[in-house]
Design a protein around this motif. Sequence first.
Motif, PDB file in Angstrom:
ATOM      1  N   THR A 121      14.814 -39.812 -52.762  1.00  0.00           N
ATOM      2  CA  THR A 121      13.905 -39.598 -51.634  1.00  0.00           C
ATOM      3  C   THR A 121      12.631 -38.910 -52.087  1.00  0.00           C
ATOM      4  OG1 THR A 121      14.889 -37.450 -51.104  1.00  0.00           O
ATOM      5  CG2 THR A 121      15.830 -39.399 -50.018  1.00  0.00           C
ATOM      6  N   ALA A 122      11.640 -38.935 -51.207  1.00  0.00           N
ATOM      7  CA  ALA A 122      10.369 -38.257 -51.458  1.00  0.00           C
ATOM      8  C   ALA A 122       9.788 -37.824 -50.126  1.00  0.00           C
ATOM      9  CB  ALA A 122       9.392 -39.184 -52.184  1.00  0.00           C
ATOM     10  N   ASN A 123       9.008 -36.776 -50.167  1.00  0.00           N
ATOM     11  CA  ASN A 123       8.350 -36.289 -48.953  1.00  0.00           C
ATOM     12  C   ASN A 123       7.035 -37.023 -48.718  1.00  0.00           C
ATOM     13  OD1 ASN A 123      10.313 -34.343 -48.427  1.00  0.00           O
ATOM     14  ND2 ASN A 123       9.288 -32.814 -49.697  1.00  0.00           N
ATOM     15  N   VAL A 124       6.693 -37.172 -47.450  1.00  0.00           N
ATOM     16  CA  VAL A 124       5.348 -37.636 -47.094  1.00  0.00           C
ATOM     17  C   VAL A 124       4.402 -36.454 -47.312  1.00  0.00           C
ATOM     18  CG1 VAL A 124       3.867 -38.585 -45.305  1.00  0.00           C
ATOM     19  CG2 VAL A 124       6.295 -39.226 -45.392  1.00  0.00           C
ATOM     20  N   GLU A 125       3.469 -36.604 -48.230  1.00  0.00           N
ATOM     21  CA  GLU A 125       2.581 -35.506 -48.578  1.00  0.00           C
ATOM     22  C   GLU A 125       1.172 -35.734 -48.057  1.00  0.00           C
ATOM     23  OE1 GLU A 125       2.925 -33.870 -52.540  1.00  0.00           O
ATOM     24  OE2 GLU A 125       4.649 -35.161 -52.929  1.00  0.00           O
ATOM     25  N   LYS A 126       0.402 -34.646 -48.001  1.00  0.00           N
ATOM     26  CA  LYS A 126      -0.976 -34.728 -47.530  1.00  0.00           C
ATOM     27  C   LYS A 126      -1.889 -34.075 -48.551  1.00  0.00           C
ATOM     28  CE  LYS A 126      -3.873 -33.903 -43.460  1.00  0.00           C
ATOM     29  NZ  LYS A 126      -3.927 -33.339 -42.094  1.00  0.00           N
ATOM     30  N   GLY A 127      -2.989 -34.744 -48.854  1.00  0.00           N
ATOM     31  CA  GLY A 127      -3.931 -34.214 -49.823  1.00  0.00           C
ATOM     32  C   GLY A 127      -4.955 -35.266 -50.197  1.00  0.00           C
ATOM     33  N   ASP A 128      -5.717 -35.001 -51.243  1.00  0.00           N
ATOM     34  CA  ASP A 128      -6.724 -35.945 -51.706  1.00  0.00           C
ATOM     35  C   ASP A 128      -6.065 -36.958 -52.639  1.00  0.00           C
ATOM     36  OD1 ASP A 128      -8.501 -34.464 -50.281  1.00  0.00           O
ATOM     37  OD2 ASP A 128      -9.456 -33.505 -52.011  1.00  0.00           O
ATOM     38  N   LEU A 129      -6.236 -38.226 -52.311  1.00  0.00           N
ATOM     39  CA  LEU A 129      -5.693 -39.311 -53.125  1.00  0.00           C
ATOM     40  C   LEU A 129      -6.847 -39.993 -53.856  1.00  0.00           C
ATOM     41  CD1 LEU A 129      -3.149 -40.929 -53.890  1.00  0.00           C
ATOM     42  CD2 LEU A 129      -3.668 -42.459 -51.967  1.00  0.00           C
ATOM     43  N   GLU A 130      -6.733 -40.099 -55.186  1.00  0.00           N
ATOM     44  CA  GLU A 130      -7.818 -40.660 -55.985  1.00  0.00           C
ATOM     45  C   GLU A 130      -7.364 -41.923 -56.709  1.00  0.00           C
ATOM     46  OE1 GLU A 130      -9.054 -37.556 -58.601  1.00  0.00           O
ATOM     47  OE2 GLU A 130     -10.283 -36.547 -57.062  1.00  0.00           O
ATOM     48  N   VAL A 131      -8.300 -42.859 -56.835  1.00  0.00           N
ATOM     49  CA  VAL A 131      -8.067 -44.084 -57.593  1.00  0.00           C
ATOM     50  C   VAL A 131      -9.006 -44.062 -58.792  1.00  0.00           C
ATOM     51  CG1 VAL A 131      -8.035 -46.598 -57.554  1.00  0.00           C
ATOM     52  CG2 VAL A 131      -7.490 -45.316 -55.478  1.00  0.00           C
ATOM     53  N   GLN A 132      -8.444 -44.178 -59.982  1.00  0.00           N
ATOM     54  CA  GLN A 132      -9.243 -44.099 -61.196  1.00  0.00           C
ATOM     55  C   GLN A 132      -8.977 -45.287 -62.110  1.00  0.00           C
ATOM     56  OE1 GLN A 132      -8.144 -40.208 -62.728  1.00  0.00           O
ATOM     57  NE2 GLN A 132      -9.901 -39.249 -61.733  1.00  0.00           N
ATOM     58  N   ILE A 133     -10.006 -45.657 -62.853  1.00  0.00           N
ATOM     59  CA  ILE A 133      -9.902 -46.722 -63.850  1.00  0.00           C
ATOM     60  C   ILE A 133     -10.175 -46.106 -65.213  1.00  0.00           C
ATOM     61  CG2 ILE A 133     -10.985 -48.834 -64.715  1.00  0.00           C
ATOM     62  CD1 ILE A 133     -11.519 -49.601 -61.804  1.00  0.00           C
ATOM     63  N   SER A 134      -9.328 -46.412 -66.181  1.00  0.00           N
ATOM     64  CA  SER A 134      -9.442 -45.802 -67.502  1.00  0.00           C
ATOM     65  C   SER A 134     -10.056 -46.760 -68.512  1.00  0.00           C
ATOM     66  CB  SER A 134      -8.060 -45.356 -67.999  1.00  0.00           C
ATOM     67  OG  SER A 134      -7.498 -44.412 -67.121  1.00  0.00           O
ATOM     68  N   GLY A 135     -10.622 -46.173 -69.555  1.00  0.00           N
ATOM     69  CA  GLY A 135     -11.187 -46.957 -70.643  1.00  0.00           C
ATOM     70  C   GLY A 135     -11.451 -46.073 -71.835  1.00  0.00           C
ATOM     71  N   SER A 136     -11.690 -46.671 -72.974  1.00  0.00           N
ATOM     72  CA  SER A 136     -11.988 -45.912 -74.184  1.00  0.00           C
ATOM     73  C   SER A 136     -13.267 -46.430 -74.815  1.00  0.00           C
ATOM     74  CB  SER A 136     -10.820 -46.017 -75.174  1.00  0.00           C
ATOM     75  OG  SER A 136     -10.571 -47.368 -75.509  1.00  0.00           O
TER      76      SER A 136
END
Length: 322
Positions: free
Chosen positions: A36-51
């Motif tokens: 199980t997991a809790n429904v959490e509240k906060g800032d959700l970020e989407v990131q793309i990685s590269g080198s």
Amino acid sequence: MKKWIMLGVVLVLAVGGSVWFFMKEKAEPAVAKSVTANVEKGDLEVQISGSGSVAAINSEDITASTTAEVDEVLVEKNEVVEKGDELITFTDGSDPITAPFDGTVTTLGVEAGDRLSGNDVVAHVTDYKRLKTTVSVDELDITSVKKGQTVDIKASAFEDETFTGKVTSVAKEGTYENGVSSFDVTIQIDKPRDIKIGMSTEVSILTNRAKDALYVPIEAVQMNGDKKYVNIEQEGATDAVASTKTLVETGISNDRYIEITSGLEEGQIVSLPITVSDENRTGSGFNGMRGGQGMPGGGEMQMPGGGGMPNGGGMPGSGGGQ
């Protein structure tokens, strides 16, 4: 003779029954418990990685624009100059060569009295204070990358530091290799400090963010046709069966979490479509089964033949009496 045969059958049944009884007593059923997991509240970020690697934003050869004799060279190699500073003057009064931007004179190839022709390279200037890194981004992600987006930068030489930057340009043409197209993204480093040209970098480009969002692990959201739902655990429940299927609407997601825009409240408990077995039986706690299922057949240990013992419960050769 028949007496001995009957005695043999009785002995076989007795031994077989004892073994079966012993196995039944020792074999404890596997206990499947939902994750199980809790429904959490906060800032959700989407990131793309590269080198990529570090380079100077401004670094170029300085060329002569006229044919004339050098009167005076006003700078030395490794001297720091500012944009507009005079570098070289000519005896005929032609316009002097000036620094095109702030930087350091890294090479100097002329002396007083040299005669220059147009386009002769006389020096090189590099700005070490304004640096960039260029990374390659996959074609599936490039549509999410925009000029001005915030970037976190890690340099291999400074493992404990995180630098920041901004996307300054996105290539309009990609390169195709091994069946995949990728595009160059250029990022200006805000405060390079001790970063040097040529160092390798790993970047995370922030492409989307939801503030004060409700979110759950991405595995919690399942599909039923075109509807999305999660299973909410009932209070005090100990297995995946005691849950309520609830329709939800979703927003942005990254590789771990997904935003829930409607259908859930902070603090609710949702089940994931995996289970763990009793540690006393498995020795590890995680068996990787999907779909909220436990052991085959509802968690009971099955014997070959579909019943208790082979051939539906008896011992081989005991179907008659002879």
